[in-house]
Design a protein around this motif. Sequence first.
Motif, mmCIF file in Angstrom:
data_model
loop_
_atom_site.group_PDB
_atom_site.id
_atom_site.type_symbol
_atom_site.label_atom_id
_atom_site.label_comp_id
_atom_site.label_asym_id
_atom_site.label_seq_id
_atom_site.Cartn_x
_atom_site.Cartn_y
_atom_site.Cartn_z
ATOM 1 N N LEU A 166 0.826 -1.203 0.000
ATOM 2 C CA LEU A 166 0.000 0.000 0.000
ATOM 3 C C LEU A 166 0.864 1.258 0.000
ATOM 4 O O LEU A 166 0.604 2.218 -0.739
ATOM 5 N N LEU A 167 1.918 1.266 0.812
ATOM 6 C CA LEU A 167 2.812 2.428 0.860
ATOM 7 C C LEU A 167 3.478 2.667 -0.494
ATOM 8 O O LEU A 167 3.658 3.811 -0.914
ATOM 9 N N GLN A 168 3.814 1.587 -1.171
ATOM 10 C CA GLN A 168 4.480 1.731 -2.465
ATOM 11 C C GLN A 168 3.504 2.118 -3.576
ATOM 12 O O GLN A 168 3.833 2.924 -4.434
ATOM 13 N N SER A 169 2.299 1.561 -3.541
ATOM 14 C CA SER A 169 1.346 1.820 -4.623
ATOM 15 C C SER A 169 0.600 3.137 -4.455
ATOM 16 O O SER A 169 0.407 3.886 -5.410
ATOM 17 N N VAL A 170 0.182 3.462 -3.240
ATOM 18 C CA VAL A 170 -0.612 4.670 -3.004
ATOM 19 C C VAL A 170 0.273 5.890 -2.757
ATOM 20 O O VAL A 170 0.034 6.965 -3.302
ATOM 21 N N PHE A 171 1.318 5.712 -1.957
ATOM 22 C CA PHE A 171 2.146 6.865 -1.558
ATOM 23 C C PHE A 171 3.499 6.914 -2.280
ATOM 24 O O PHE A 171 4.283 7.828 -2.043
ATOM 25 N N LYS A 172 3.765 5.908 -3.121
ATOM 26 C CA LYS A 172 4.998 5.880 -3.924
ATOM 27 C C LYS A 172 6.260 5.922 -3.069
ATOM 28 O O LYS A 172 7.258 6.556 -3.426
#
Length: 415
Positions: A166-172
């Motif tokens: 989620l951190l990588q996909s939503v917040f990059k």
Amino acid sequence: MNANQRVLIIGFVFPEPHSSAAGGRMMQLISIFKKQGFKVTFASPAMDSDFMIDLESLGVAKKSIVLNCSSFDVFVKELNPTIVLFDRFMMEEQFGWRVFENCPDALRLLDTEDLHCLRLARQKAFKEKRLFSTDDLLIEDVAKREIASILRCDISLMISEFEIDLLQSVFKIDANLLYYLPLLLEPIEDSTIQNLPAFEERKNFVFIGNFLHEPNWNAVQYLKVTIWPLILKQIPEAILQIYGAYPSQKVLQLHKPAEGFHIMGRANIAQEIVKNARLVLAPLRFGAGIKGKLLEAMQCGTPSVTTIIGAESMCGDLPWNGFIIDDAQVFADKSVELYQDKNLWLKAQENGFEIIEKRYLKSLFEGDFVKHVLKFQTHLKQHRLDNFMGTLLQHHTLTSTKYMSRWIEEKNKKV
């Protein structure tokens, strides 16, 4: 050994391993550092509690610190830690800039515990009777604070693979800033398994969880109002025991022995209670992270019935040690089935042991974690150059949070 390594842990509270999974998690981290020969100091602005662990008996120095006070600067400069671990983002907000200013070469680790912004956004969506969307995270104020904290730190320790994604996909967030380190367990010996109470020796349903944690309180209400009456229709003599630290008066008012619903309060030895229960119920409707209560159930050979959020990121591709169900009626039906069917129960118990063996053994993670920390210390300068957004946020934090804190400190002097 690493006798020159000095670790400062800045805790939200002093650890209470028997009150919450967060307390147990902190003790696991301390154990890893101590095993490596690191000198560990645990500091917190929290008050002492009756249930906190005796850190000094474990060879860990204990220090009380004060918010918005330059006395911390003197303390941290003198200690001169090589590693600083922030227990949740709130501690990094309060003390991170002071660590950066006084010990700029210290490796800064953030133990997220769980993603607070995910838990709060899900909770808000639930209370507004709508489905949660990842867009909710982008407008959540806590997300802005938490993500900023993750970016300012060198490494954030994550207990949930779902939250890393989620951190990588939503917040990059760059993968180099994140490190997967779940709750860590010792292997369960065959002799321990053989000595666990048998199916016939166990009785009752049980729920266990700290009542200061909103998802736990909501789950207990859900059990009382919706799920437990459905179970009672099928097993009229059934008993559900609710255990948890810090029960409020509104929790205690749910105690209804005539309905088989028992509020038991704090569990002195949680594992003894769980291993004598036949089934753990955990109908969590919002939350984040991985659930210590469900991992503890697996350790005790006790199957569980939970929700999709309850089991999130816990078992990977392995079968659950019971059932994962969101519908209340099906939840109740499967709970009854698992409670009464010995063969189904034994298979669920085996599934739990397999999940621990393949996903949570300390030996699977401990060595790599230490190597990861030492590697980042060696390449810290380049790592920070590669994290420009973190550097940018650190700069602005020093010019905003710093002066707000100084202002509060001066104001407090006049009171």
